[in-house]
Design a protein around this motif. Structure first.
Motif, PDB file in Angstrom:
ATOM      1  N   ASP A  92       0.858  -1.186   0.000  1.00  0.00           N
ATOM      2  CA  ASP A  92       0.000   0.000   0.000  1.00  0.00           C
ATOM      3  C   ASP A  92       0.891   1.232   0.000  1.00  0.00           C
ATOM      4  OD1 ASP A  92      -1.844   1.984   0.362  1.00  0.00           O
ATOM      5  OD2 ASP A  92      -2.839   1.074   2.084  1.00  0.00           O
ATOM      6  N   GLY A  93       1.044   1.841  -1.170  1.00  0.00           N
ATOM      7  CA  GLY A  93       1.952   2.970  -1.311  1.00  0.00           C
ATOM      8  C   GLY A  93       1.383   4.268  -0.784  1.00  0.00           C
ATOM      9  N   ASP A 122       5.417   0.186  -6.414  1.00  0.00           N
ATOM     10  CA  ASP A 122       5.790  -0.379  -7.715  1.00  0.00           C
ATOM     11  C   ASP A 122       7.092  -1.159  -7.610  1.00  0.00           C
ATOM     12  OD1 ASP A 122       3.605   0.553  -9.157  1.00  0.00           O
ATOM     13  OD2 ASP A 122       4.605   2.399  -9.785  1.00  0.00           O
ATOM     14  N   PHE A 123       8.052  -0.584  -6.907  1.00  0.00           N
ATOM     15  CA  PHE A 123       9.365  -1.220  -6.763  1.00  0.00           C
ATOM     16  C   PHE A 123       9.233  -2.549  -6.032  1.00  0.00           C
ATOM     17  CE2 PHE A 123      13.644  -1.861  -5.102  1.00  0.00           C
ATOM     18  CZ  PHE A 123      14.441  -1.463  -6.166  1.00  0.00           C
ATOM     19  N   GLU A 168      16.762  -5.854   2.187  1.00  0.00           N
ATOM     20  CA  GLU A 168      17.468  -5.720   0.915  1.00  0.00           C
ATOM     21  C   GLU A 168      16.660  -4.899  -0.091  1.00  0.00           C
ATOM     22  OE1 GLU A 168      20.574  -6.560  -0.010  1.00  0.00           O
ATOM     23  OE2 GLU A 168      20.838  -7.003   2.124  1.00  0.00           O
ATOM     24  N   VAL A 169      15.351  -5.108  -0.118  1.00  0.00           N
ATOM     25  CA  VAL A 169      14.512  -4.322  -1.024  1.00  0.00           C
ATOM     26  C   VAL A 169      14.540  -2.852  -0.632  1.00  0.00           C
ATOM     27  CG1 VAL A 169      12.114  -3.875  -1.696  1.00  0.00           C
ATOM     28  CG2 VAL A 169      12.990  -6.204  -1.720  1.00  0.00           C
ATOM     29  N   ASP A 170      14.531  -2.570   0.666  1.00  0.00           N
ATOM     30  CA  ASP A 170      14.587  -1.184   1.140  1.00  0.00           C
ATOM     31  C   ASP A 170      15.892  -0.521   0.698  1.00  0.00           C
ATOM     32  OD1 ASP A 170      13.274   0.887   2.862  1.00  0.00           O
ATOM     33  OD2 ASP A 170      15.139   0.681   3.999  1.00  0.00           O
ATOM     34  N   LYS A 171      17.001  -1.247   0.843  1.00  0.00           N
ATOM     35  CA  LYS A 171      18.306  -0.707   0.417  1.00  0.00           C
ATOM     36  C   LYS A 171      18.338  -0.505  -1.096  1.00  0.00           C
ATOM     37  CE  LYS A 171      20.927  -2.958   4.135  1.00  0.00           C
ATOM     38  NZ  LYS A 171      21.920  -4.034   4.440  1.00  0.00           N
ATOM     39  N   ALA A 172      17.776  -1.454  -1.830  1.00  0.00           N
ATOM     40  CA  ALA A 172      17.770  -1.352  -3.290  1.00  0.00           C
ATOM     41  C   ALA A 172      16.923  -0.171  -3.755  1.00  0.00           C
ATOM     42  CB  ALA A 172      17.242  -2.656  -3.904  1.00  0.00           C
ATOM     43  N   LEU A 173      15.811   0.079  -3.069  1.00  0.00           N
ATOM     44  CA  LEU A 173      14.981   1.237  -3.414  1.00  0.00           C
ATOM     45  C   LEU A 173      15.735   2.532  -3.151  1.00  0.00           C
ATOM     46  CD1 LEU A 173      12.308   2.547  -4.245  1.00  0.00           C
ATOM     47  CD2 LEU A 173      11.504   2.242  -1.884  1.00  0.00           C
ATOM     48  N   ALA A 174      16.478   2.578  -2.058  1.00  0.00           N
ATOM     49  CA  ALA A 174      17.279   3.778  -1.753  1.00  0.00           C
ATOM     50  C   ALA A 174      18.302   4.027  -2.844  1.00  0.00           C
ATOM     51  CB  ALA A 174      17.963   3.612  -0.391  1.00  0.00           C
ATOM     52  N   ARG A 175      18.979   2.970  -3.296  1.00  0.00           N
ATOM     53  CA  ARG A 175      19.961   3.113  -4.372  1.00  0.00           C
ATOM     54  C   ARG A 175      19.281   3.578  -5.652  1.00  0.00           C
ATOM     55  NH1 ARG A 175      21.827  -1.841  -2.102  1.00  0.00           N
ATOM     56  NH2 ARG A 175      20.805  -3.008  -3.777  1.00  0.00           N
ATOM     57  N   THR A 189       5.920   2.618   1.324  1.00  0.00           N
ATOM     58  CA  THR A 189       4.859   1.630   1.162  1.00  0.00           C
ATOM     59  C   THR A 189       4.830   0.679   2.353  1.00  0.00           C
ATOM     60  OG1 THR A 189       3.947  -0.085  -0.297  1.00  0.00           O
ATOM     61  CG2 THR A 189       6.340   0.005  -0.118  1.00  0.00           C
ATOM     62  N   THR A 190       3.647   0.190   2.643  1.00  0.00           N
ATOM     63  CA  THR A 190       3.544  -0.954   3.539  1.00  0.00           C
ATOM     64  C   THR A 190       3.978  -2.188   2.757  1.00  0.00           C
ATOM     65  OG1 THR A 190       1.311  -1.663   2.917  1.00  0.00           O
ATOM     66  CG2 THR A 190       1.482   0.121   4.524  1.00  0.00           C
ATOM     67  N   ALA A 191       4.205  -3.280   3.452  1.00  0.00           N
ATOM     68  CA  ALA A 191       4.489  -4.560   2.785  1.00  0.00           C
ATOM     69  C   ALA A 191       4.030  -5.684   3.704  1.00  0.00           C
ATOM     70  CB  ALA A 191       5.987  -4.691   2.483  1.00  0.00           C
TER      71      ALA A 191
END
Length: 367
Positions: free
Chosen positions: A122-123, A131-132, A161-168, A183-185
């Protein structure tokens, strides 16, 4: 996974032996020919060594409305019949509600031969973070499966890891819209049709219907929780309340954990999920429901459970819940995934009265 009417005529029978000498089994709707003479067995699938095929009745499986075969290797391993969960039977619905765009995302897939994946995101502040996650969360889980057998640890690693990848990603594209999007997850993994593990950040939820009752698998991450509020304050953040009495982190975010929201990461907003592991009992467990707060804000878990139990199949159930949330006054995007288990249709609720003492204010996370 699930057996339709006529259980007394359904039998578990061996197919011809394959080259690898492994027995494979299927469900038959008619009485099959059994060679004369006894066949002795010391397995729980032939407890009396009579040589007669084991029926679903001898397992204590009740009639329901979905017909699926059982998974033999897990059934032998756990000593009980474990139905296959088919993705084609899963119900999903996502409605935009009164918002300008739908920032909810959801995903249903098969990660490995033995692991199924269900997720809602939920973004807020734009759809970029949701989306990411929709695009990459499953990939990170798939990559981690080979090195991590503990699904709770696997989910924790995947979220971080997804959080870090989104930051990058956002750093590499600094002009991309939604630089502070989040977003929630809420992610559920089902292994061997029996081991259910859920990981969650934010206020999307997972709920299991067991014996007709709602069993919560997640707890919302809001500033109202003392443990969450304490972490925010220790990190230098602060809590404010809007005119509707809703608490927000730094006057902006109505949750204390999320993926994204990088401007609040130094204020105690973290991406580490809380996880929960449950062993399914298909005789009693009817379904898993993942929901975003467009539904949760307006309907409690037992109400959701009761409505779904009235429905013929999961697809109808998902549509009815999302529609009903809007009818009750939800202004947010409303998304739900309904995953049927062995007791689907067994616990029909006769309670059709719901509480109408609802709050009809917006469930937006941003002040």
């Amino acid at each position: 996974m699930w057996v339709a009417s006529g259980l007394s005529h359904m039998a578990l029978v061996p197919l011809p032996l394959q080259q690898d000498i492994h027995l494979q089994f299927t469900i038959s709707r008619r009485q099959l020919y059994i060679p004369s003479g006894q066949r002795h067995s010391n397995t729980r699938f032939d407890p009396d060594s009579s040589g007669r095929p084991t029926t679903w009745d001898s397992f204590g499986i009740w009639d329901n409305r979905i017909d699926e075969p059982i998974l033999l290797p897990p059934s032998i391993r756990y000593g009980k019949p474990i139905p296959k969960v088919s993705l084609t039977k899963v119900g999903c619905a996502s409605l935009i509600g009164q918002r300008k765009e739908n920032e909810d995302r959801f995903m249903v897939s098969q990660v490995t031969d033995s692991i199924l994946y269900f997720a809602v995101f939920d973004g807020h502040g734009g759809p970029e973070a949701a989306d990411f996650c929709e695009k990459y969360m499953e990939k990170y889980i798939r990559d981690l499966v080979a090195e991590e057998s503990n699904l709770e640890l696997l989910l924790t690693k995947a979220f971080l890891e997804v959080d870090k990848a989104l930051a990058r990603h956002l750093h590499f594209y600094p002009n991309v819209p939604g630089i502070n999007a989040g977003t929630t997850a809420t992610v559920a993994l089902l292994r061997d049709g029996i081991e259910l593990v859920v990981g969650s950040v934010g206020d999307s939820r997972a709920m299991l219907c067991r014996k007709g009752k709602a069993l919560k698998l997640t707890v919302d991450h809001t500033p109202e929780r003392k443990d969450e509020k304490d972490r925010i304050k220790k990190s230098g953040g602060f809590i404010t309340w809007n005119s509707l009495g809703q608490p927000h982190v730094n006057g902006r975010l109505a949750m204390t954990r999320s993926i994204g929201d990088f401007d609040l990461k130094n204020m105690g907003v973290i991406a580490e999920p809380e996880t929960k592991k449950v062993k399914l009992h298909h005789v009693h467990d009817a379904f898993l429901a993942l929901t975003t707060d467009g539904i949760n804000f307006i309907m409690n878990s037992q109400e959701i459970c009761n409505v779904i139990n009235q429905c013929h199949d999961p697809k109808e159930a998902a549509q009815r819940i999302s529609d009903q949330a809007l009818q009750y006054g939800s202004e947010d995007n409303s998304t739900i995934i309904v995953v049927p288990f062995g007791a689907w249709g067994k616990h029909k609720s006769s309670d059709t009265s719901f509480s109408f003492s609802r709050s009809f204010v917006s469930s937006g996370r941003w002040a």
